[in-house]
Design a protein around this motif. Structure first.
Motif, PDB file in Angstrom:
ATOM      1  N   SER A  88     -21.660 -48.997  62.497  1.00 57.84           N
ATOM      2  CA  SER A  88     -22.349 -49.629  61.364  1.00 57.84           C
ATOM      3  C   SER A  88     -22.782 -51.054  61.709  1.00 57.84           C
ATOM      4  O   SER A  88     -23.809 -51.532  61.237  1.00 57.84           O
ATOM      5  CB  SER A  88     -21.460 -49.632  60.119  1.00 57.84           C
ATOM      6  N   LEU A  89     -22.016 -51.723  62.570  1.00 52.68           N
ATOM      7  CA  LEU A  89     -22.365 -53.092  62.951  1.00 52.68           C
ATOM      8  C   LEU A  89     -23.616 -53.095  63.848  1.00 52.68           C
ATOM      9  O   LEU A  89     -24.569 -53.844  63.607  1.00 52.68           O
ATOM     10  CB  LEU A  89     -21.173 -53.742  63.659  1.00 52.68           C
ATOM     11  N   ALA A  90     -23.615 -52.219  64.862  1.00 51.08           N
ATOM     12  CA  ALA A  90     -24.788 -52.135  65.752  1.00 51.08           C
ATOM     13  C   ALA A  90     -26.027 -51.721  64.963  1.00 51.08           C
ATOM     14  O   ALA A  90     -27.147 -52.140  65.272  1.00 51.08           O
ATOM     15  CB  ALA A  90     -24.515 -51.150  66.881  1.00 51.08           C
ATOM     16  N   GLU A 172     -22.414 -56.630  59.375  1.00 52.74           N
ATOM     17  CA  GLU A 172     -20.950 -56.456  59.311  1.00 52.74           C
ATOM     18  C   GLU A 172     -20.562 -55.038  59.694  1.00 52.74           C
ATOM     19  O   GLU A 172     -21.384 -54.124  59.660  1.00 52.74           O
ATOM     20  CB  GLU A 172     -20.419 -56.773  57.904  1.00 52.74           C
ATOM     21  N   CYS A 173     -19.303 -54.887  60.055  1.00 57.56           N
ATOM     22  CA  CYS A 173     -18.725 -53.565  60.329  1.00 57.56           C
ATOM     23  C   CYS A 173     -17.984 -53.150  59.068  1.00 57.56           C
ATOM     24  O   CYS A 173     -17.179 -53.920  58.540  1.00 57.56           O
ATOM     25  CB  CYS A 173     -17.769 -53.678  61.509  1.00 57.56           C
ATOM     26  N   HIS A 174     -18.250 -51.933  58.595  1.00 59.14           N
ATOM     27  CA  HIS A 174     -17.670 -51.488  57.322  1.00 59.14           C
ATOM     28  C   HIS A 174     -16.143 -51.369  57.387  1.00 59.14           C
ATOM     29  O   HIS A 174     -15.478 -51.437  56.359  1.00 59.14           O
ATOM     30  CB  HIS A 174     -18.298 -50.155  56.905  1.00 59.14           C
ATOM     31  N   PRO A 200     -11.499 -60.643  65.326  1.00 55.78           N
ATOM     32  CA  PRO A 200     -12.398 -61.628  64.709  1.00 55.78           C
ATOM     33  C   PRO A 200     -13.563 -61.026  63.925  1.00 55.78           C
ATOM     34  O   PRO A 200     -14.314 -61.756  63.291  1.00 55.78           O
ATOM     35  CB  PRO A 200     -12.905 -62.464  65.895  1.00 55.78           C
ATOM     36  N   GLU A 201     -13.710 -59.693  63.930  1.00 59.33           N
ATOM     37  CA  GLU A 201     -14.737 -59.077  63.078  1.00 59.33           C
ATOM     38  C   GLU A 201     -14.250 -58.918  61.644  1.00 59.33           C
ATOM     39  O   GLU A 201     -14.993 -58.469  60.787  1.00 59.33           O
ATOM     40  CB  GLU A 201     -15.058 -57.667  63.586  1.00 59.33           C
ATOM     41  N   CYS A 202     -12.981 -59.215  61.389  1.00 55.63           N
ATOM     42  CA  CYS A 202     -12.423 -58.955  60.062  1.00 55.63           C
ATOM     43  C   CYS A 202     -13.041 -59.845  58.994  1.00 55.63           C
ATOM     44  O   CYS A 202     -13.302 -61.030  59.218  1.00 55.63           O
ATOM     45  CB  CYS A 202     -10.911 -59.130  60.064  1.00 55.63           C
ATOM     46  N   VAL A 271     -10.167 -47.188  59.226  1.00 54.94           N
ATOM     47  CA  VAL A 271     -10.455 -46.069  60.126  1.00 54.94           C
ATOM     48  C   VAL A 271     -11.965 -45.992  60.333  1.00 54.94           C
ATOM     49  O   VAL A 271     -12.722 -45.992  59.368  1.00 54.94           O
ATOM     50  CB  VAL A 271      -9.926 -44.742  59.520  1.00 54.94           C
ATOM     51  N   CYS A 272     -12.387 -45.941  61.580  1.00 59.17           N
ATOM     52  CA  CYS A 272     -13.820 -45.856  61.895  1.00 59.17           C
ATOM     53  C   CYS A 272     -14.154 -44.381  62.127  1.00 59.17           C
ATOM     54  O   CYS A 272     -13.751 -43.792  63.124  1.00 59.17           O
ATOM     55  CB  CYS A 272     -14.118 -46.672  63.151  1.00 59.17           C
ATOM     56  N   GLN A 273     -14.905 -43.808  61.195  1.00 60.53           N
ATOM     57  CA  GLN A 273     -15.214 -42.375  61.307  1.00 60.53           C
ATOM     58  C   GLN A 273     -16.085 -42.070  62.511  1.00 60.53           C
ATOM     59  O   GLN A 273     -16.088 -40.953  63.018  1.00 60.53           O
ATOM     60  CB  GLN A 273     -15.856 -41.837  60.007  1.00 60.53           C
TER      61      GLN A 273
HETATM   62 FE1  SF4 Z   1     -18.595 -50.232  64.977  1.00 57.43          FE
HETATM   63 FE2  SF4 Z   1     -16.544 -48.673  64.287  1.00 57.43          FE
HETATM   64 FE3  SF4 Z   1     -16.124 -50.899  65.763  1.00 57.43          FE
HETATM   65 FE4  SF4 Z   1     -16.824 -51.065  63.198  1.00 57.43          FE
HETATM   66  S1  SF4 Z   1     -14.937 -50.195  64.021  1.00 57.43           S
HETATM   67  S2  SF4 Z   1     -17.663 -52.261  64.893  1.00 57.43           S
HETATM   68  S3  SF4 Z   1     -18.233 -49.320  62.959  1.00 57.43           S
HETATM   69  S4  SF4 Z   1     -17.286 -49.083  66.369  1.00 57.43           S
END
Ligand code: SF4
Ligand code: 13P
Length: 316
Positions: A88-90, A172-174, A200-202, A271-273
């Motif tokens: 989702s971030l990319a 952002e990353c979901h 640090p993406e939090c 959790v990253c689906q």
């Molecule tokens: Fe991308 Fe998943 Fe990492 Fe979030 S957790 S940045 S959606 S790979």
């Protein structure tokens, strides 16, 4: 329907037959981590791909990571077991959007987080990871305007630490965006002896720094780290309890490498689906049918390599 054990022995047979290297990101399901030749963060895996003698790589991670492996290893063939393994971030910025944004700031340089497509990297001046973003920004002359792409939480963290006025893209990353300071405060209260590890993406990373500054959470127990940094830190730390604020898949690898230590996720729903889409049957299919190849067009790969190499010059 085969059992996991049957899939595992078939995968081993086909891996040998194909002369393949299997790479798995720290967020993959345990069965995939356990069968991989290497488990690591996105950059470590690309490096492994480049230095291995195998010519065929099966990348169990998300698509942008497999693209990075293909950029690093143009003479090798990279497969991903499921093309639906996105990020989702990319996906929050594409090359066209970045070109539009750059046009508004013609004198700025672009610093791009690795969680981006090869086309976005090709439009960038510097690449960075969560562990070297500060060093990359610090290396850029103070009078230069910087566009930071695409993670707003990593961007605000880097801006705070470096004191630079970054122009931050609102991506952002979901998975990481859902973390709130209340989660940290309540979990740390429940486990006062635990160290707190946060990616640090939090979503609360800059709030987290306020909490540290106010003394609400102890500075000596709080560590802002990439997934690779978490693996390294927990190995050398004398502590035995850790609260982990990133995708829960990393807990399997942390426990495996530190069997005497305890790891609790900050939130079990992190959790990253996209990471979990890869399964043993899909990995086996990838090896048997040589699916799905991840190709980066030569001209894009050549352009994308420039910001990546600049990053390596700044931080190895
Ligand atoms: Fe991308 Fe998943 Fe990492 Fe979030 S957790 S940045 S959606 S790979
Ligand atoms: P790392 O590069 O720290 O492994 O992180 C990748 C990622 O997707 C974070 O969500």
């Amino acid at each position: 329907m085969k059992t996991d054990q049957e899939y595992i022995s078939e995968i081993k047979k086909w891996k040998k037959k194909r002369g393949a290297l299997i790479l798995a990101h720290n967020y993959q399901i345990p069965a995939i981590q356990d069968i991989a030749d290497f488990v690591g963060d996105s950059l470590e895996l690309s490096r492994q791909a480049a230095k291995s003698s195998e010519k065929l790589i099966v990348f169990c991670g998300v698509h942008f990571m497999a693209e990075s492996a293909a950029i690093f290893s143009p003479e090798k063939t990279v497969f991903i077991p499921d093309l639906g393994a996105g990020c989702s971030l990319a996906a929050s910025i594409d090359a066209q959007e970045l070109r539009r944004w750059k046009a508004k700031y013609p004198n700025a340089v672009v610093v791009t987080y690795v969680n981006t497509t090869a086309e976005v990297k090709a439009e960038s001046d510097y690449c960075c990871t969560s562990s070297n973003a500060i060093a990359v920004v610090n290396s850029i002359p103070k009078d230069k305007q910087i566009l930071f792409v695409p993670d707003m939480f990593l961007g605000s963290y880097v801006a705070k630490i470096t004191g630079r006025d970054l122009i931050i893209y609102p991506g952002e990353c979901h998975v990481h965006a859902r973390v709130r300071p209340e989660d940290i405060l309540s979990k740390m209260k429940a486990q006062p002896d635990a160290d707190f590890l946060i990616h640090p993406e939090c979503g609360c990373v800059s709030n987290c720094m306020h909490l540290v500054a106010n003394g609400d959470i102890p500075a000596e127990k709080t560590h802002i780290l990439s997934t690779g940094g978490m693996m390294k830190y927990t190995k050398i730390s004398k502590k035995s309890d850790f609260i982990v604020a990133t995708e829960t898949g990393i807990i399997h690898q942390l426990k495996k490498q530190n069997p005497k230590k305890n790891f609790a996720p900050l939130r079990s729903d992190m959790v990253c689906q996209f990471m979990k889409i890869i399964t043993l049957p899909k990995l086996l299919n990838s090896l048997i049918n040589l699916e799905f190849e991840v190709k980066v067009p030569k001209e894009i790969a050549e352009k994308a390599r420039v910001p990546i190499e600049r990053m390596f010059k700044i931080s190895n």
